[in-house]
Write a protein that holds these residues in place. Structure first.
Motif, PDB file in Angstrom:
ATOM      1  N   UNK A  94       0.846  -1.197   0.000  1.00 37.28           N
ATOM      2  CA  UNK A  94       0.000   0.000   0.000  1.00 37.28           C
ATOM      3  C   UNK A  94       0.880   1.246   0.000  1.00 37.28           C
ATOM      4  N   UNK A  95       0.588   2.138  -0.918  1.00 31.82           N
ATOM      5  CA  UNK A  95       1.371   3.370  -0.992  1.00 31.82           C
ATOM      6  C   UNK A  95       2.661   3.237  -1.775  1.00 31.82           C
ATOM      7  N   UNK A  96       2.890   2.055  -2.414  1.00 37.55           N
ATOM      8  CA  UNK A  96       4.126   1.848  -3.170  1.00 37.55           C
ATOM      9  C   UNK A  96       4.263   2.872  -4.292  1.00 37.55           C
ATOM     10  N   UNK A  97       3.203   3.025  -5.097  1.00 40.58           N
ATOM     11  CA  UNK A  97       3.260   3.985  -6.201  1.00 40.58           C
ATOM     12  C   UNK A  97       3.491   5.398  -5.714  1.00 40.58           C
ATOM     13  N   UNK A  98       2.805   5.757  -4.632  1.00 44.11           N
ATOM     14  CA  UNK A  98       2.931   7.096  -4.068  1.00 44.11           C
ATOM     15  C   UNK A  98       4.329   7.322  -3.490  1.00 44.11           C
ATOM     16  N   UNK A  99       4.865   6.300  -2.833  1.00 51.23           N
ATOM     17  CA  UNK A  99       6.237   6.391  -2.312  1.00 51.23           C
ATOM     18  C   UNK A  99       7.237   6.679  -3.424  1.00 51.23           C
ATOM     19  N   UNK A 100       7.090   5.973  -4.543  1.00 51.54           N
ATOM     20  CA  UNK A 100       8.018   6.135  -5.672  1.00 51.54           C
ATOM     21  C   UNK A 100       7.845   7.491  -6.366  1.00 51.54           C
ATOM     22  N   UNK A 101       6.568   7.930  -6.511  1.00 52.26           N
ATOM     23  CA  UNK A 101       6.301   9.238  -7.122  1.00 52.26           C
ATOM     24  C   UNK A 101       6.908  10.350  -6.265  1.00 52.26           C
ATOM     25  N   UNK A 102       6.706  10.243  -4.955  1.00 53.40           N
ATOM     26  CA  UNK A 102       7.209  11.254  -4.021  1.00 53.40           C
ATOM     27  C   UNK A 102       8.727  11.217  -3.908  1.00 53.40           C
ATOM     28  N   UNK A 103       9.298  10.016  -3.991  1.00 50.40           N
ATOM     29  CA  UNK A 103      10.732   9.844  -3.746  1.00 50.40           C
ATOM     30  C   UNK A 103      11.608  10.547  -4.778  1.00 50.40           C
ATOM     31  N   UNK A 104      11.153  10.591  -6.042  1.00 56.27           N
ATOM     32  CA  UNK A 104      12.027  11.160  -7.085  1.00 56.27           C
ATOM     33  C   UNK A 104      12.300  12.650  -6.862  1.00 56.27           C
ATOM     34  N   UNK A 105      11.278  13.517  -6.794  1.00 57.26           N
ATOM     35  CA  UNK A 105      11.565  14.942  -6.579  1.00 57.26           C
ATOM     36  C   UNK A 105      12.182  15.230  -5.218  1.00 57.26           C
ATOM     37  N   UNK A 106      11.731  14.511  -4.187  1.00 51.79           N
ATOM     38  CA  UNK A 106      12.245  14.744  -2.834  1.00 51.79           C
ATOM     39  C   UNK A 106      13.746  14.477  -2.764  1.00 51.79           C
ATOM     40  N   UNK A 107      14.171  13.363  -3.326  1.00 54.19           N
ATOM     41  CA  UNK A 107      15.590  12.998  -3.231  1.00 54.19           C
ATOM     42  C   UNK A 107      16.461  13.715  -4.253  1.00 54.19           C
ATOM     43  N   UNK A 108      15.844  14.189  -5.324  1.00 49.68           N
ATOM     44  CA  UNK A 108      16.560  15.118  -6.205  1.00 49.68           C
ATOM     45  C   UNK A 108      16.949  16.363  -5.418  1.00 49.68           C
ATOM     46  N   UNK A 109      15.990  16.889  -4.661  1.00 47.74           N
ATOM     47  CA  UNK A 109      16.236  18.087  -3.847  1.00 47.74           C
ATOM     48  C   UNK A 109      17.297  17.819  -2.784  1.00 47.74           C
ATOM     49  N   UNK A 110      17.205  16.656  -2.123  1.00 54.03           N
ATOM     50  CA  UNK A 110      18.170  16.303  -1.074  1.00 54.03           C
ATOM     51  C   UNK A 110      19.599  16.338  -1.614  1.00 54.03           C
ATOM     52  N   UNK A 111      19.839  15.606  -2.692  1.00 57.62           N
ATOM     53  CA  UNK A 111      21.207  15.453  -3.170  1.00 57.62           C
ATOM     54  C   UNK A 111      21.746  16.686  -3.885  1.00 57.62           C
ATOM     55  N   UNK A 112      20.889  17.380  -4.636  1.00 55.37           N
ATOM     56  CA  UNK A 112      21.390  18.559  -5.338  1.00 55.37           C
ATOM     57  C   UNK A 112      21.705  19.667  -4.329  1.00 55.37           C
ATOM     58  N   UNK A 113      20.904  19.769  -3.258  1.00 52.72           N
ATOM     59  CA  UNK A 113      21.186  20.745  -2.200  1.00 52.72           C
ATOM     60  C   UNK A 113      22.450  20.362  -1.451  1.00 52.72           C
ATOM     61  N   UNK A 114      22.579  19.088  -1.133  1.00 49.54           N
ATOM     62  CA  UNK A 114      23.761  18.578  -0.425  1.00 49.54           C
ATOM     63  C   UNK A 114      25.038  18.871  -1.213  1.00 49.54           C
ATOM     64  N   UNK A 115      25.025  18.530  -2.497  1.00 48.40           N
ATOM     65  CA  UNK A 115      26.207  18.751  -3.340  1.00 48.40           C
ATOM     66  C   UNK A 115      26.482  20.244  -3.532  1.00 48.40           C
ATOM     67  N   UNK A 116      25.415  21.040  -3.694  1.00 49.40           N
ATOM     68  CA  UNK A 116      25.584  22.483  -3.916  1.00 49.40           C
ATOM     69  C   UNK A 116      26.215  23.154  -2.698  1.00 49.40           C
ATOM     70  N   UNK A 117      25.759  22.791  -1.509  1.00 50.51           N
ATOM     71  CA  UNK A 117      26.317  23.370  -0.280  1.00 50.51           C
ATOM     72  C   UNK A 117      27.784  22.989  -0.120  1.00 50.51           C
ATOM     73  N   UNK A 118      28.102  21.728  -0.349  1.00 55.44           N
ATOM     74  CA  UNK A 118      29.494  21.270  -0.230  1.00 55.44           C
ATOM     75  C   UNK A 118      30.405  21.974  -1.234  1.00 55.44           C
ATOM     76  N   UNK A 119      29.933  22.115  -2.479  1.00 56.05           N
ATOM     77  CA  UNK A 119      30.760  22.744  -3.516  1.00 56.05           C
ATOM     78  C   UNK A 119      30.916  24.249  -3.283  1.00 56.05           C
TER      79      UNK A 119
END
Length: 295
Positions: free
Chosen positions: A261-286
């Motif tokens: 239950x919620x598998x599709x929603x988890x995957x839909x939500x995960x893409x933009x959320x984790x794009x933001x996580x990693x691009x922010x993480x890398x941007x701050x470090x750089x």
């Protein structure tokens, strides 16, 4: 800086994905929704926009803290593994090294995360009809007035153990998914970065981060369902005696599909959320690396 970058990335990503997280939790813990869109419609109809953001303020703060600890633990653990195995922290880690560091980060997260997860789930599943929906009826007083009040009530009614309900499911979920998460991100960055470049471009970071989130959450969904069900089980209900009992009862009543239950929603939500996580993480470090070099 890994701790700071992780905190900023975690806070921003929570704000982006919180409405869908509320929908996911309600679908996983309540059986009367026909699907994602039905849950969204009913939540908006009865509680308006604020219904999607219950507990968001505390969640942004705690996820920022937890994300900080997660990324900091991962980086420091990975450096120590490389020192032990290869003699230097700058050595290129293997897939096993990355997975072990990711698993350790997931385990540390659970200690800090469980109380806030319990409060988040309770707040998200609490019904507070909007005044415009029932204008002729007095609104009932909600049991939880906010995330901190929720934690206080749980501690009072259920004791310290109530704050750590679902800890076993959360530990299984986060150790395995965190290992997959960091391994997928690291592997995709290596694969997509052209030869001769020592750092991935931001497009590669976006794609790798989003894909890592989708894969990790896809694998984590069964434990996520059980975690949410155990945490919504309030004092006096005692529906579930533990992780195995929760899994057995859920499957007996609703079939094996309940674990997804919620598998599709988890995957839909995960893409933009984790794009933001990693691009922010890398941007701050750089940015900080560039700033310190200029000094």
């Amino acid at each position: 800086m890994d701790f700071i970058a992780g905190a900023i990335g975690g806070g921003l990503s929570t704000a982006v994905g919180y409405p869908l997280d509320t929908v996911k939790v309600r679908i996983q813990t309540e059986g009367h929704y026909n699907g994602i869109w039905h849950c969204i419609q009913e939540t908006y109809r009865t509680e308006r926009v604020l219904g999607f953001y219950k507990g968001v303020s505390a969640s942004v703060f705690t996820v920022s803290l937890i994300s900080s600890v997660s990324f900091g633990t991962y980086r420091n653990f990975l450096c120590n593994i490389c020192k032990l195995r290869y003699g230097t922290a700058d050595a290129k880690p293997s897939g096993l090294d990355v997975s072990l560091a990711g698993g350790a980060a997931g385990a540390v997260r659970v200690v800090l995360m469980t109380p806030s997860e319990v409060a988040k789930v309770r707040m998200q599943t609490q019904r507070n009809p909007h005044s415009s929906v029932t204008p002729s009826q007095p609104l009932s007083k909600p049991k939880y007035r906010g995330s901190l009040h929720c934690l206080k009530v749980i501690a009072k009614e259920e004791g310290f153990g109530g704050l750590y309900k679902g800890c076993s499911a959360l530990l299984c979920r986060d150790c395995s998914s965190s290992a997959i998460y960091f391994l997928t991100y690291s592997s995709l960055c290596d694969w997509l970065t052209p030869a001769g470049k020592n750092k991935p471009g931001f497009l590669v970071v976006l794609l790798s981060g989003g894909s890592a989130g989708v894969l990790a959450w896809g694998l984590a969904t069964p434990m996520d369902v059980l975690k949410s069900r155990m945490q919504v089980d309030e004092s006096g209900q005692h529906k579930y005696k533990g992780l195995i009992h929760c899994a057995r009862e859920s499957i007996r009543k609703e079939g094996l599909k309940v674990l997804f239950k919620g598998l599709g929603l988890n995957c839909i939500r995960a893409f933009p959320v984790n794009m933001v996580v990693f691009v922010t993480y890398e941007a701050v470090l750089r940015f900080t690396e560039h700033f310190t070099k200029q000094k």
